[in-house]
Design an enzyme around this catalytic site. Structure first.
Site, mmCIF file in Angstrom:
data_model
loop_
_atom_site.group_PDB
_atom_site.id
_atom_site.type_symbol
_atom_site.label_atom_id
_atom_site.label_comp_id
_atom_site.label_asym_id
_atom_site.label_seq_id
_atom_site.Cartn_x
_atom_site.Cartn_y
_atom_site.Cartn_z
ATOM 1 N N GLU A 159 11.492 -8.097 -16.940
ATOM 2 C CA GLU A 159 12.078 -9.203 -17.696
ATOM 3 C C GLU A 159 11.777 -9.074 -19.189
ATOM 4 O O GLU A 159 10.809 -8.422 -19.592
ATOM 5 C CB GLU A 159 11.536 -10.534 -17.166
ATOM 6 C CG GLU A 159 12.088 -11.791 -17.825
ATOM 7 C CD GLU A 159 13.601 -11.928 -17.731
ATOM 8 O OE1 GLU A 159 14.310 -11.133 -18.402
ATOM 9 O OE2 GLU A 159 14.067 -12.831 -17.021
ATOM 10 N N HIS A 205 16.343 -10.884 -8.911
ATOM 11 C CA HIS A 205 15.380 -11.178 -7.850
ATOM 12 C C HIS A 205 15.612 -12.552 -7.229
ATOM 13 O O HIS A 205 16.308 -13.412 -7.780
ATOM 14 C CB HIS A 205 13.954 -11.112 -8.410
ATOM 15 C CG HIS A 205 13.739 -12.100 -9.528
ATOM 16 N ND1 HIS A 205 13.491 -13.436 -9.321
ATOM 17 C CD2 HIS A 205 13.763 -11.935 -10.876
ATOM 18 C CE1 HIS A 205 13.373 -14.057 -10.473
ATOM 19 N NE2 HIS A 205 13.534 -13.164 -11.446
#
Length: 218
Positions: free
Chosen positions: A82, A8
Protein backbone atom coordinates in the site's frame (compact mmCIF):
# COMPACT_ATOMS: atom_id res chain seq x y z
CA UNK A 1 0.03 -9.99 -20.87
CA UNK A 2 -3.19 -9.70 -18.90
CA UNK A 3 -2.74 -8.43 -15.36
CA UNK A 4 -5.44 -8.72 -12.72
CA UNK A 5 -4.88 -6.39 -9.78
CA UNK A 6 -6.94 -7.74 -6.90
CA UNK A 7 -7.55 -5.74 -3.77
CA UNK A 8 -7.23 -7.70 -0.51
CA UNK A 9 -10.20 -8.74 1.60
CA UNK A 10 -11.65 -6.58 4.34
CA UNK A 11 -9.49 -5.79 7.39
CA UNK A 12 -10.47 -4.31 10.77
CA UNK A 13 -8.91 -1.02 9.64
CA UNK A 14 -11.19 -0.95 6.59
CA UNK A 15 -14.20 -1.19 8.89
CA UNK A 16 -13.19 1.66 11.20
CA UNK A 17 -11.62 3.94 8.60
CA UNK A 18 -8.11 3.67 10.01
CA UNK A 19 -5.10 4.52 7.83
CA UNK A 20 -2.97 1.39 8.18
CA UNK A 21 -0.15 0.92 5.68
CA UNK A 22 2.53 -0.56 7.93
CA UNK A 23 4.12 -3.89 7.05
CA UNK A 24 3.05 -6.57 7.87
CA UNK A 25 -0.30 -5.07 8.93
CA UNK A 26 -3.49 -6.78 10.11
CA UNK A 27 -5.25 -9.87 8.87
CA UNK A 28 -8.84 -10.11 7.66
CA UNK A 29 -12.23 -9.76 9.28
CA UNK A 30 -14.71 -12.64 9.05
CA UNK A 31 -16.22 -10.93 6.02
CA UNK A 32 -12.76 -10.47 4.55
CA UNK A 33 -12.17 -14.21 4.79
CA UNK A 34 -15.50 -14.86 3.09
CA UNK A 35 -14.45 -12.50 0.31
CA UNK A 36 -11.18 -14.40 -0.08
CA UNK A 37 -12.96 -17.77 -0.05
CA UNK A 38 -15.17 -16.60 -2.93
CA UNK A 39 -12.22 -15.90 -5.24
CA UNK A 40 -11.68 -19.44 -6.60
CA UNK A 41 -15.23 -19.52 -7.99
CA UNK A 42 -14.92 -15.95 -9.31
CA UNK A 43 -11.43 -16.13 -10.83
CA UNK A 44 -10.62 -19.82 -11.13
CA UNK A 45 -11.48 -19.97 -14.84
CA UNK A 46 -9.55 -16.86 -15.92
CA UNK A 47 -6.46 -18.74 -17.01
CA UNK A 48 -4.26 -17.33 -14.24
CA UNK A 49 -0.76 -18.80 -14.46
CA UNK A 50 1.02 -16.89 -11.69
CA UNK A 51 0.03 -15.31 -8.37
CA UNK A 52 1.75 -12.46 -6.56
CA UNK A 53 1.12 -10.69 -3.27
CA UNK A 54 2.50 -7.70 -1.46
CA UNK A 55 4.56 -8.02 1.73
CA UNK A 56 1.45 -7.27 3.78
CA UNK A 57 -0.37 -10.10 5.54
CA UNK A 58 -3.81 -9.18 4.25
CA UNK A 59 -2.89 -9.80 0.62
CA UNK A 60 -1.30 -13.13 1.41
CA UNK A 61 -4.33 -14.38 3.33
CA UNK A 62 -6.63 -13.18 0.55
CA UNK A 63 -4.63 -14.97 -2.14
CA UNK A 64 -4.44 -18.28 -0.26
CA UNK A 65 -7.79 -19.84 -1.31
CA UNK A 66 -7.20 -19.07 -4.99
CA UNK A 67 -3.62 -20.33 -4.73
CA UNK A 68 -4.84 -23.66 -3.33
CA UNK A 69 -7.52 -23.98 -5.99
CA UNK A 70 -5.05 -23.31 -8.81
CA UNK A 71 -2.15 -25.19 -7.18
CA UNK A 72 0.06 -22.12 -7.43
CA UNK A 73 2.64 -20.73 -5.00
CA UNK A 74 2.22 -16.96 -4.58
CA UNK A 75 5.37 -14.87 -4.91
CA UNK A 76 5.79 -11.95 -2.50
CA UNK A 77 6.71 -8.64 -4.16
CA UNK A 78 7.17 -5.88 -1.57
CA UNK A 79 6.67 -3.22 -4.24
CA UNK A 80 2.95 -4.10 -4.41
CA UNK A 81 2.37 -2.83 -0.86
CA UNK A 82 0.00 0.00 0.00
CA UNK A 83 0.95 3.66 -0.36
CA UNK A 84 2.84 4.43 2.85
CA UNK A 85 0.99 6.51 5.44
CA UNK A 86 4.04 7.90 7.28
CA UNK A 87 3.00 10.44 9.91
CA UNK A 88 -0.65 9.60 9.21
CA UNK A 89 -0.27 5.92 10.13
CA UNK A 90 -2.92 4.76 12.59
CA UNK A 91 -5.07 7.88 12.24
CA UNK A 92 -8.70 8.05 11.16
CA UNK A 93 -9.73 11.69 11.61
CA UNK A 94 -11.03 13.61 8.61
CA UNK A 95 -7.99 15.88 8.24
CA UNK A 96 -5.54 12.96 8.25
CA UNK A 97 -7.55 10.92 5.76
CA UNK A 98 -7.88 13.90 3.44
CA UNK A 99 -4.14 14.59 3.69
CA UNK A 100 -3.41 11.01 2.69
CA UNK A 101 -5.78 11.08 -0.26
CA UNK A 102 -4.62 14.55 -1.35
CA UNK A 103 -1.03 13.35 -1.71
CA UNK A 104 -2.10 10.32 -3.74
CA UNK A 105 -4.33 12.47 -5.95
CA UNK A 106 -1.46 14.90 -6.54
CA UNK A 107 0.59 12.01 -7.92
CA UNK A 108 -2.26 11.09 -10.25
CA UNK A 109 -2.29 14.69 -11.44
CA UNK A 110 1.42 14.49 -12.27
CA UNK A 111 2.94 16.12 -9.18
CA UNK A 112 5.31 13.32 -8.22
CA UNK A 113 7.35 15.62 -6.00
CA UNK A 114 4.44 15.77 -3.53
CA UNK A 115 5.37 13.75 -0.46
CA UNK A 116 3.10 11.77 1.79
CA UNK A 117 3.71 13.36 5.23
CA UNK A 118 6.68 11.50 6.71
CA UNK A 119 6.78 8.93 3.90
CA UNK A 120 7.35 8.38 0.18
CA UNK A 121 6.80 10.80 -2.68
CA UNK A 122 5.22 9.93 -6.02
CA UNK A 123 8.55 9.07 -7.65
CA UNK A 124 9.28 6.45 -5.00
CA UNK A 125 5.80 4.97 -5.19
CA UNK A 126 5.75 4.56 -8.96
CA UNK A 127 9.35 3.32 -9.05
CA UNK A 128 8.70 0.47 -6.65
CA UNK A 129 5.26 -0.45 -8.08
CA UNK A 130 6.56 -0.33 -11.67
CA UNK A 131 9.46 -2.56 -10.63
CA UNK A 132 7.07 -5.10 -9.10
CA UNK A 133 5.01 -5.18 -12.29
CA UNK A 134 8.13 -5.66 -14.40
CA UNK A 135 9.06 -8.64 -12.22
CA UNK A 136 5.62 -10.10 -12.91
CA UNK A 137 6.12 -9.62 -16.65
CA UNK A 138 9.55 -11.24 -16.49
CA UNK A 139 7.94 -14.57 -15.56
CA UNK A 140 6.53 -14.80 -19.08
CA UNK A 141 2.99 -15.47 -17.86
CA UNK A 142 0.16 -14.59 -20.23
CA UNK A 143 -2.23 -14.04 -17.31
CA UNK A 144 -1.18 -13.12 -13.78
CA UNK A 145 -3.02 -11.97 -10.66
CA UNK A 146 -1.38 -9.59 -8.20
CA UNK A 147 -2.95 -9.03 -4.78
CA UNK A 148 -2.40 -5.46 -3.71
CA UNK A 149 -4.14 -2.51 -2.01
CA UNK A 150 -6.89 0.01 -2.61
CA UNK A 151 -5.12 3.33 -3.04
CA UNK A 152 -2.05 1.76 -4.67
CA UNK A 153 -4.08 -0.07 -7.32
CA UNK A 154 -6.31 2.91 -8.05
CA UNK A 155 -3.47 5.37 -8.53
CA UNK A 156 -1.06 3.08 -10.40
CA UNK A 157 -3.64 1.51 -12.74
CA UNK A 158 -5.23 4.82 -13.73
CA UNK A 159 -1.94 6.59 -14.38
CA UNK A 160 -0.32 3.72 -16.25
CA UNK A 161 -3.38 2.91 -18.42
CA UNK A 162 -3.15 4.82 -21.68
CA UNK A 163 -6.85 4.65 -22.53
CA UNK A 164 -8.27 6.40 -19.44
CA UNK A 165 -7.74 9.75 -17.69
CA UNK A 166 -5.04 9.77 -15.01
CA UNK A 167 -7.58 10.89 -12.41
CA UNK A 168 -9.85 7.87 -12.95
CA UNK A 169 -8.56 6.42 -9.68
CA UNK A 170 -9.97 9.45 -7.89
CA UNK A 171 -13.40 8.94 -9.42
CA UNK A 172 -13.76 5.17 -9.16
CA UNK A 173 -14.07 3.18 -5.96
CA UNK A 174 -12.46 -0.20 -5.35
CA UNK A 175 -13.95 -2.27 -2.56
CA UNK A 176 -12.27 -5.23 -0.94
CA UNK A 177 -11.60 -7.98 -3.53
CA UNK A 178 -12.50 -5.61 -6.35
CA UNK A 179 -10.45 -6.33 -9.48
CA UNK A 180 -8.83 -3.97 -11.97
CA UNK A 181 -7.84 -5.72 -15.19
CA UNK A 182 -5.19 -4.42 -17.59
CA UNK A 183 -3.67 -5.67 -20.80
CA UNK A 184 -0.32 -4.81 -22.35
CA UNK A 185 3.19 -4.38 -21.00
CA UNK A 186 5.48 -1.86 -19.38
CA UNK A 187 7.38 -1.48 -22.64
CA UNK A 188 4.38 -0.99 -24.94
CA UNK A 189 1.94 0.53 -22.47
CA UNK A 190 -1.07 -0.71 -20.55
CA UNK A 191 -4.76 -0.57 -21.45
CA UNK A 192 -7.55 -0.75 -18.89
CA UNK A 193 -9.88 -3.63 -19.76
CA UNK A 194 -12.20 -3.67 -16.75
CA UNK A 195 -12.64 -2.00 -13.37
CA UNK A 196 -14.82 -4.16 -11.13
CA UNK A 197 -15.15 -1.98 -8.05
CA UNK A 198 -17.40 -4.34 -6.09
CA UNK A 199 -16.23 -7.54 -4.37
CA UNK A 200 -15.65 -9.97 -7.21
CA UNK A 201 -17.42 -12.76 -5.33
CA UNK A 202 -20.84 -11.05 -5.35
CA UNK A 203 -22.86 -8.19 -3.90
CA UNK A 204 -23.61 -10.11 -0.70
CA UNK A 205 -19.93 -9.65 0.23
CA UNK A 206 -20.22 -5.84 0.28
CA UNK A 207 -20.12 -4.02 3.62
CA UNK A 208 -22.02 -0.77 3.14
CA UNK A 209 -21.24 0.37 6.70
CA UNK A 210 -17.44 0.21 6.43
CA UNK A 211 -15.59 3.53 6.61
CA UNK A 212 -12.94 2.39 4.16
CA UNK A 213 -10.76 5.43 3.27
CA UNK A 214 -8.59 3.89 0.55
CA UNK A 215 -11.40 2.18 -1.33
CA UNK A 216 -13.85 5.06 -1.61
CA UNK A 217 -13.85 7.80 -4.21
CA UNK A 218 -11.36 10.48 -3.21
Amino acid sequence: MRLLLVRHGQTPANVTGLLDAEVPGPGLTDLGQEQADALPAALGDRGIERLFTSSMVRTQITAAPLARALDLEPVVLPGLREIEAGDLQGKRDHVSVQSYLAAAYAWAAGDLDERMPGAEDGHAFFDRYDDAVRQIEATGADVAAAFSHGAAIRIWAAVRSQNVPNDLGRERHLENTGVVELEGSSADGWRLVDWAGEPIGGDDLTDLTAQDPTGERF
